[in-house]
Design an enzyme around this catalytic site. Structure first.
Site, PDB file in Angstrom:
ATOM      1  N   ASP A  23       0.894  -1.040  -0.066  1.00  0.00           N
ATOM      2  CA  ASP A  23      -0.077   0.083  -0.090  1.00  0.00           C
ATOM      3  C   ASP A  23       0.605   1.322   0.094  1.00  0.00           C
ATOM      4  O   ASP A  23       0.452   2.536  -0.088  1.00  0.00           O
ATOM      5  CB  ASP A  23      -0.906  -0.154   1.270  1.00  0.00           C
ATOM      6  CG  ASP A  23      -0.271  -0.214   2.548  1.00  0.00           C
ATOM      7  OD1 ASP A  23       1.080  -0.193   2.642  1.00  0.00           O
ATOM      8  OD2 ASP A  23      -0.980  -0.149   3.493  1.00  0.00           O
ATOM      9  N   SER A  24       2.141   1.093   0.027  1.00  0.00           N
ATOM     10  CA  SER A  24       3.184   2.055  -0.076  1.00  0.00           C
ATOM     11  C   SER A  24       3.098   2.519  -1.468  1.00  0.00           C
ATOM     12  O   SER A  24       3.376   3.736  -1.802  1.00  0.00           O
ATOM     13  CB  SER A  24       4.387   1.819  -0.012  1.00  0.00           C
ATOM     14  OG  SER A  24       4.794   0.492  -0.653  1.00  0.00           O
ATOM     15  N   ASP A  68      -0.758  -6.326  -0.158  1.00  0.00           N
ATOM     16  CA  ASP A  68      -1.228  -5.397   1.024  1.00  0.00           C
ATOM     17  C   ASP A  68      -2.819  -5.523   0.914  1.00  0.00           C
ATOM     18  O   ASP A  68      -3.282  -4.833  -0.059  1.00  0.00           O
ATOM     19  CB  ASP A  68      -0.780  -4.070   1.284  1.00  0.00           C
ATOM     20  CG  ASP A  68       0.523  -3.963   2.096  1.00  0.00           C
ATOM     21  OD1 ASP A  68       0.737  -5.151   2.879  1.00  0.00           O
ATOM     22  OD2 ASP A  68       1.157  -3.181   2.006  1.00  0.00           O
ATOM     23  N   LYS A 120      -1.226  -9.513   2.973  1.00  0.00           N
ATOM     24  CA  LYS A 120      -0.857  -8.971   4.190  1.00  0.00           C
ATOM     25  C   LYS A 120      -1.581  -8.162   4.894  1.00  0.00           C
ATOM     26  O   LYS A 120      -2.063  -7.050   4.241  1.00  0.00           O
ATOM     27  CB  LYS A 120       0.720  -8.051   4.000  1.00  0.00           C
ATOM     28  CG  LYS A 120       1.247  -7.865   5.040  1.00  0.00           C
ATOM     29  CD  LYS A 120       2.739  -7.505   4.935  1.00  0.00           C
ATOM     30  CE  LYS A 120       3.012  -5.984   4.095  1.00  0.00           C
ATOM     31  NZ  LYS A 120       2.396  -5.053   4.734  1.00  0.00           N
ATOM     32  N   GLU A 172      -2.098  -5.627   8.796  1.00  0.00           N
ATOM     33  CA  GLU A 172      -1.334  -4.990   9.830  1.00  0.00           C
ATOM     34  C   GLU A 172      -2.324  -5.330  10.954  1.00  0.00           C
ATOM     35  O   GLU A 172      -3.316  -5.154  11.136  1.00  0.00           O
ATOM     36  CB  GLU A 172      -1.243  -3.591   9.606  1.00  0.00           C
ATOM     37  CG  GLU A 172      -0.312  -3.212   8.466  1.00  0.00           C
ATOM     38  CD  GLU A 172      -0.127  -1.558   8.458  1.00  0.00           C
ATOM     39  OE1 GLU A 172       0.473  -1.202   7.403  1.00  0.00           O
ATOM     40  OE2 GLU A 172      -0.973  -0.603   9.220  1.00  0.00           O
ATOM     41  N   GLU A 209       8.436  -4.210  11.501  1.00  0.00           N
ATOM     42  CA  GLU A 209       8.847  -2.826  10.902  1.00  0.00           C
ATOM     43  C   GLU A 209       9.354  -2.080  12.085  1.00  0.00           C
ATOM     44  O   GLU A 209       8.412  -2.031  13.066  1.00  0.00           O
ATOM     45  CB  GLU A 209       7.580  -2.301   9.969  1.00  0.00           C
ATOM     46  CG  GLU A 209       8.265  -0.914   9.521  1.00  0.00           C
ATOM     47  CD  GLU A 209       7.170  -0.366   8.599  1.00  0.00           C
ATOM     48  OE1 GLU A 209       7.514   0.824   8.179  1.00  0.00           O
ATOM     49  OE2 GLU A 209       6.177  -1.027   8.349  1.00  0.00           O
TER      50      GLU A 209
END
Length: 266
Positions: A47-48, A86, A115, A117, A183
């Site tokens: 998502d970066s 993501d 993925k 979070e 991270e």
């Protein structure tokens, strides 16, 4: 280990063998093909892309529409690498049903895993997605989608907070995830997590003892004027691209391109 196409069991074996896992972000078919041919084990459709591709100031500004398109492009460019997509902010927080539905969409687009979070607080989401037969990679420590709640991009797990990182890691593993990204976690904490987990760990700003490492490719390749302190520039690709564009502009303005060697209908 020589692998024609990286799959989940290969990554598990790499951890067992102590063989470092390489991971880079990718957002399109061209860079995915280049990184794939370079031997990168995993490609993360991060998502970066909100920052690196779309020019936003936060990862929360990208949604499922964009992530699905980018995932499909990367999957078309990758032949060997294991593609992880993501799950964007808002696609899994509200319910297990939403999480599964959106994970299915990313798998249909071509990802081999998704993925998301969060550790303890997202264990039920991970379990629901894995129960649907989908590979999940967790993401703990600093979680960019929760940047506002965390008070900005800050190291997580210092001092007594190390116990919370370990609890999150164990929760991710217990829920059925195949691996976890750590991270901005202190290296000793990341090392302890890596040694205690049976699943692989991928570090970003978490020291060299994780089972693998990931970087945003634009940071790795020097595409921007700024990179986070944990990112190393492995090539000045941004400068090379700028130089190529300048040379092209000069040639066109001088009417030196196209020339006799570069005309379609001679």
């Amino acid at each position: 280990m020589t692998i024609k196409q990286v799959r989940a069991h290969h990554l598990a074996q790499m951890k067992a063998n102590g063989e470092p896992i390489t991971m880079l972000t990718a957002y399109d078919a061209v860079t995915a093909r280049i990184f794939d041919q370079a031997g990168t084990d995993m490609l993360l459709v991060g998502d970066s892309a909100a920052n690196a591709v779309l020019g936003h100031d936060s990862t929360v500004r990208i949604g499922m529409t964009e992530m699905t398109l980018l995932t499909a492009a990367v999957a078309r460019g990758a032949q060997r690498a294991f593609v992880v997509a993501d799950m964007p902010f808002g696609s899994y927080e509200s319910s297990n049903a939403d999480a599964v539905r959106n994970a299915v969409a990313l798998i249909r687009a071509g990802a081999s895993a998704v993925k998301l979070e969060g550790g303890v607080r997202m264990a039920s989401r991970i379990e629901a997605i894995t129960d649907a037969g989908i590979n999940v990679v967790g993401h703990i420590g600093y979680t960019p989608q929760s940047e506002n709640a965390l008070g900005g991009p800050r190291v997580q797990g210092r001092g007594a907070a190390a116990d919370a990182v370990m609890a999150d890691a164990l929760a991710v593993q217990g829920a059925g995830a195949m691996g976890v990204v750590l991270e901005m976690v202190p290296a000793p904490v990341a090392t302890k997590v890596t040694t205690q987990l049976n699943i692989f760990t991928i570090g970003i700003g978490a020291g060299e003892q994780c089972d693998g490492q990931v970087l945003v490719w634009t940071d790795m390749a020097g595409m921007d004027n700024w990179q986070p302190s944990f990112a190393k520039v492995f090539g000045e690709v941004g400068k090379a691209l700028g130089d190529a564009a300048s040379a092209y502009n000069d040639a066109v303005r001088a009417r030196a391109f196209p020339d006799d060697n570069h005309r379609f209908n001679k």
